[in-house]
Scaffold this motif. Structure first.
Motif, PDB file in Angstrom:
ATOM      1  N   ILE A  20     -19.393  44.011  94.083  1.00 50.78           N
ATOM      2  CA  ILE A  20     -20.914  42.777  93.433  1.00 50.78           C
ATOM      3  C   ILE A  20     -22.197  43.263  94.175  1.00 50.78           C
ATOM      4  CG2 ILE A  20     -21.120  40.725  92.597  1.00 50.78           C
ATOM      5  CD1 ILE A  20     -18.313  39.881  91.866  1.00 50.78           C
ATOM      6  N   ASP A  21     -22.057  43.145  96.123  1.00 54.72           N
ATOM      7  CA  ASP A  21     -22.888  42.935  96.444  1.00 54.72           C
ATOM      8  C   ASP A  21     -24.063  44.543  96.202  1.00 54.72           C
ATOM      9  OD1 ASP A  21     -22.788  40.536  97.457  1.00 54.72           O
ATOM     10  OD2 ASP A  21     -21.680  40.880  98.848  1.00 54.72           O
ATOM     11  N   ALA A  22     -22.537  45.847  96.319  1.00 54.28           N
ATOM     12  CA  ALA A  22     -23.474  46.803  96.410  1.00 54.28           C
ATOM     13  C   ALA A  22     -24.216  46.742  95.084  1.00 54.28           C
ATOM     14  CB  ALA A  22     -22.574  48.108  96.079  1.00 54.28           C
ATOM     15  N   VAL A  23     -24.637  46.967  93.602  1.00 49.81           N
ATOM     16  CA  VAL A  23     -25.069  47.105  92.399  1.00 49.81           C
ATOM     17  C   VAL A  23     -25.891  45.778  92.288  1.00 49.81           C
ATOM     18  CG1 VAL A  23     -22.993  48.291  91.773  1.00 49.81           C
ATOM     19  CG2 VAL A  23     -23.186  45.772  90.847  1.00 49.81           C
ATOM     20  N   ALA A  24     -26.234  44.472  93.149  1.00 47.47           N
ATOM     21  CA  ALA A  24     -27.094  43.684  93.537  1.00 47.47           C
ATOM     22  C   ALA A  24     -26.670  42.536  92.589  1.00 47.47           C
ATOM     23  CB  ALA A  24     -28.610  44.280  93.154  1.00 47.47           C
ATOM     24  N   LEU A  25     -25.649  42.504  91.799  1.00 48.53           N
ATOM     25  CA  LEU A  25     -25.270  41.612  90.940  1.00 48.53           C
ATOM     26  C   LEU A  25     -24.638  40.207  91.458  1.00 48.53           C
ATOM     27  CD1 LEU A  25     -23.514  44.061  88.196  1.00 48.53           C
ATOM     28  CD2 LEU A  25     -25.663  42.841  87.523  1.00 48.53           C
ATOM     29  N   GLY A  26     -24.784  39.721  92.792  1.00 48.81           N
ATOM     30  CA  GLY A  26     -24.802  39.088  93.362  1.00 48.81           C
ATOM     31  C   GLY A  26     -25.161  37.270  92.291  1.00 48.81           C
ATOM     32  N   GLY A  27     -25.663  37.048  91.714  1.00 44.94           N
ATOM     33  CA  GLY A  27     -26.889  36.386  90.734  1.00 44.94           C
ATOM     34  C   GLY A  27     -26.206  36.608  89.354  1.00 44.94           C
ATOM     35  N   HIS A  28     -25.523  36.906  89.345  1.00 44.09           N
ATOM     36  CA  HIS A  28     -24.168  37.437  87.855  1.00 44.09           C
ATOM     37  C   HIS A  28     -23.265  37.165  87.937  1.00 44.09           C
ATOM     38  CE1 HIS A  28     -28.887  38.238  85.823  1.00 44.09           C
ATOM     39  NE2 HIS A  28     -28.681  39.482  87.036  1.00 44.09           N
ATOM     40  N   SER A  29     -22.594  37.239  89.105  1.00 48.88           N
ATOM     41  CA  SER A  29     -21.363  37.672  88.996  1.00 48.88           C
ATOM     42  C   SER A  29     -20.424  36.610  88.094  1.00 48.88           C
ATOM     43  CB  SER A  29     -20.563  37.347  90.305  1.00 48.88           C
ATOM     44  OG  SER A  29     -20.934  35.731  90.751  1.00 48.88           O
ATOM     45  N   ASN A  30     -20.398  35.302  88.392  1.00 47.11           N
ATOM     46  CA  ASN A  30     -20.002  34.757  86.920  1.00 47.11           C
ATOM     47  C   ASN A  30     -20.600  34.434  85.249  1.00 47.11           C
ATOM     48  OD1 ASN A  30     -18.182  33.639  88.321  1.00 47.11           O
ATOM     49  ND2 ASN A  30     -19.254  32.510  89.407  1.00 47.11           N
ATOM     50  N   GLN A  31     -21.089  35.732  84.906  1.00 51.95           N
ATOM     51  CA  GLN A  31     -21.625  35.517  83.490  1.00 51.95           C
ATOM     52  C   GLN A  31     -21.099  36.874  83.040  1.00 51.95           C
ATOM     53  OE1 GLN A  31     -26.200  35.890  84.232  1.00 51.95           O
ATOM     54  NE2 GLN A  31     -26.724  36.791  81.866  1.00 51.95           N
ATOM     55  N   VAL A  33     -20.784  39.233  80.649  1.00 54.42           N
ATOM     56  CA  VAL A  33     -20.985  40.528  80.543  1.00 54.42           C
ATOM     57  C   VAL A  33     -21.490  41.498  79.026  1.00 54.42           C
ATOM     58  CG1 VAL A  33     -20.417  43.442  79.940  1.00 54.42           C
ATOM     59  CG2 VAL A  33     -19.620  41.901  81.559  1.00 54.42           C
ATOM     60  N   ARG A  34     -21.332  40.343  77.902  1.00 54.44           N
ATOM     61  CA  ARG A  34     -22.113  40.487  76.764  1.00 54.44           C
ATOM     62  C   ARG A  34     -23.455  39.520  77.097  1.00 54.44           C
ATOM     63  NH1 ARG A  34     -18.054  37.100  74.066  1.00 54.44           N
ATOM     64  NH2 ARG A  34     -19.028  34.707  74.281  1.00 54.44           N
ATOM     65  N   THR A  35     -24.342  38.899  77.875  1.00 56.22           N
ATOM     66  CA  THR A  35     -25.263  38.986  78.115  1.00 56.22           C
ATOM     67  C   THR A  35     -25.620  39.643  78.982  1.00 56.22           C
ATOM     68  OG1 THR A  35     -24.723  36.766  80.023  1.00 56.22           O
ATOM     69  CG2 THR A  35     -24.166  36.236  77.446  1.00 56.22           C
ATOM     70  N   LEU A  36     -25.375  40.091  79.613  1.00 56.86           N
ATOM     71  CA  LEU A  36     -25.925  40.898  80.372  1.00 56.86           C
ATOM     72  C   LEU A  36     -27.023  41.729  79.823  1.00 56.86           C
ATOM     73  CD1 LEU A  36     -23.507  41.650  83.710  1.00 56.86           C
ATOM     74  CD2 LEU A  36     -25.300  39.724  83.056  1.00 56.86           C
ATOM     75  N   SER A  37     -27.643  42.700  80.341  1.00 55.95           N
ATOM     76  CA  SER A  37     -28.984  43.715  80.314  1.00 55.95           C
ATOM     77  C   SER A  37     -28.804  44.754  80.083  1.00 55.95           C
ATOM     78  CB  SER A  37     -30.473  43.704  80.661  1.00 55.95           C
ATOM     79  OG  SER A  37     -30.221  44.116  81.790  1.00 55.95           O
ATOM     80  N   GLY A  38     -28.340  45.635  79.052  1.00 59.50           N
ATOM     81  CA  GLY A  38     -28.047  47.049  79.628  1.00 59.50           C
ATOM     82  C   GLY A  38     -28.013  47.696  81.044  1.00 59.50           C
ATOM     83  N   GLY A  39     -29.062  47.739  81.091  1.00 61.05           N
ATOM     84  CA  GLY A  39     -28.926  48.111  82.403  1.00 61.05           C
ATOM     85  C   GLY A  39     -27.852  47.298  83.558  1.00 61.05           C
ATOM     86  N   GLU A  40     -27.811  45.723  83.932  1.00 59.90           N
ATOM     87  CA  GLU A  40     -26.821  45.291  84.875  1.00 59.90           C
ATOM     88  C   GLU A  40     -25.417  44.980  83.596  1.00 59.90           C
ATOM     89  OE1 GLU A  40     -30.240  41.353  84.837  1.00 59.90           O
ATOM     90  OE2 GLU A  40     -28.582  41.273  82.580  1.00 59.90           O
ATOM     91  N   ARG A  41     -25.681  46.376  82.833  1.00 60.18           N
ATOM     92  CA  ARG A  41     -23.940  46.299  82.462  1.00 60.18           C
ATOM     93  C   ARG A  41     -23.420  47.551  83.129  1.00 60.18           C
ATOM     94  NH1 ARG A  41     -25.457  44.099  77.295  1.00 60.18           N
ATOM     95  NH2 ARG A  41     -26.242  46.187  76.618  1.00 60.18           N
ATOM     96  N   SER A  42     -24.411  48.591  83.124  1.00 60.62           N
ATOM     97  CA  SER A  42     -24.341  49.526  84.000  1.00 60.62           C
ATOM     98  C   SER A  42     -23.739  49.611  85.243  1.00 60.62           C
ATOM     99  CB  SER A  42     -25.396  50.507  83.535  1.00 60.62           C
ATOM    100  OG  SER A  42     -24.665  51.329  82.234  1.00 60.62           O
ATOM    101  N   ARG A  43     -24.535  48.161  85.647  1.00 62.46           N
ATOM    102  CA  ARG A  43     -24.137  47.824  87.354  1.00 62.46           C
ATOM    103  C   ARG A  43     -22.698  47.827  87.101  1.00 62.46           C
ATOM    104  NH1 ARG A  43     -29.304  45.262  87.782  1.00 62.46           N
ATOM    105  NH2 ARG A  43     -28.809  43.967  89.343  1.00 62.46           N
ATOM    106  N   VAL A  44     -21.975  46.843  86.183  1.00 61.19           N
ATOM    107  CA  VAL A  44     -20.375  46.896  86.063  1.00 61.19           C
ATOM    108  C   VAL A  44     -20.327  47.900  86.243  1.00 61.19           C
ATOM    109  CG1 VAL A  44     -18.882  45.247  85.370  1.00 61.19           C
ATOM    110  CG2 VAL A  44     -21.459  44.728  85.010  1.00 61.19           C
ATOM    111  N   SER A  45     -20.168  48.058  85.659  1.00 65.95           N
ATOM    112  CA  SER A  45     -19.151  49.773  85.108  1.00 65.95           C
ATOM    113  C   SER A  45     -19.220  50.860  86.796  1.00 65.95           C
ATOM    114  CB  SER A  45     -20.057  50.693  84.551  1.00 65.95           C
ATOM    115  OG  SER A  45     -19.709  50.369  82.870  1.00 65.95           O
ATOM    116  N   LEU A  46     -20.981  50.630  87.261  1.00 64.74           N
ATOM    117  CA  LEU A  46     -20.642  51.396  88.806  1.00 64.74           C
ATOM    118  C   LEU A  46     -19.819  50.101  90.013  1.00 64.74           C
ATOM    119  CD1 LEU A  46     -21.275  53.992  90.290  1.00 64.74           C
ATOM    120  CD2 LEU A  46     -23.689  52.228  90.574  1.00 64.74           C
TER     121      LEU A  46
END
Length: 237
Positions: free
Chosen positions: A116-127, A129-142
């Motif tokens: 989570i930290d590696a892709v800078a999603l710490g502020g979205h960890s409890n969000q 996925v369907r509410t994320l932007s396209g780029g953020e969803r790609s970061r979850v996949s990564l």
């Protein structure tokens, strides 16, 4: 297969929609380095990647990965693969997705937060996925691909839509992984990412235009600009 070669492809032919999109392609990709697969949209990058990870029907030819035929069962836990389209569950949170994939991979619980930290999603960890932007969803996949300790990471345009700072940080992480022995194949159509690689494979119309390090390709074309080098090599092929 040479022990220094991670991926060996010989006379690969792939036909899609009746069209031969990869004609007689042969290629070697070294172990423990970051190899960039560059080319314009439609050049065959994704089809080649799918053949390497064993999910593409091929007409003929041989693809060996880490000493085994592509798609072999023994490769499943040794390869991490990130597709262009996010491959995560939209009705789960970021953390729930990663905890689920970690359980499948047998990864230690601490790896979830690291990813989570590696892709800078710490502020979205409890969000969700369907509410994320396209780029953020790609970061979850990564992040899901970073959970395991893979011998090979295959990343299909992982930095599309990311801001320059995150792109820089991700490429620094890719290089750290390679320094630790992981082989990375990273596709992109962004030329300014080419300098971040150890080796380059330039693809055009399903054919390998050139291979080599960024400095070797500059020297071959007598230019300091990699985009100009690509154009020179493409026009000469």
């Amino acid at each position: 297969m040479n022990s220094q070669i991670a991926i060996q492809i010989r006379r690969l032919n792939v036909r899609r929609g009746g069209r031969l999109v990869l004609p007689e392609l042969s290629l070697d990709i070294g172990r423990g380095v970051v190899t960039g697969l560059l080319g314009p949209s439609g050049s065959g990058k994704t089809t080649l990647i799918r053949a390497i990870v064993g999910v593409q029907i091929v007409e003929s030819g041989e693809v060996s990965v880490l000493g085994e035929p592509a798609g072999s069962e023994g490769l499943r836990r040794r390869i991490g693969y990130v597709t262009q389209s996010p491959s995560v569950y939209s009705d789960l949170t970021v953390r729930q997705n990663l905890e689920y994939f970690a359980s499948i991979l047998g990864a230690p619980s601490g790896r979830v937060q690291e990813a989570i930290d590696a892709v800078a999603l710490g502020g979205h960890s409890n969000q969700l996925v369907r509410t994320l932007s396209g780029g953020e969803r790609s970061r979850v996949s990564l992040a899901s691909a970073l959970l395991g300790h893979h011998d090979l990471l295959v990343l299909d345009e992982p930095t599309v839509g990311l801001d320059p700072v995150l792109r820089r940080d991700l490429w620094a992480m890719f290089r750290e992984l390679a320094a630790g022995g992981t082989t990375l194949l990273v596709s992109s159509h962004v030329m300014d990412e080419a300098d971040r690689t150890d080796d380059l494979v330039l693809l055009r119309d399903g054919r390998v235009v050139a291979t080599g390090s960024p400095s070797e390709l500059r020297e071959e074309t007598n230019t300091e600009d990699l985009e100009e080098a690509f154009l020179t090599l493409a026009e000469a092929s």
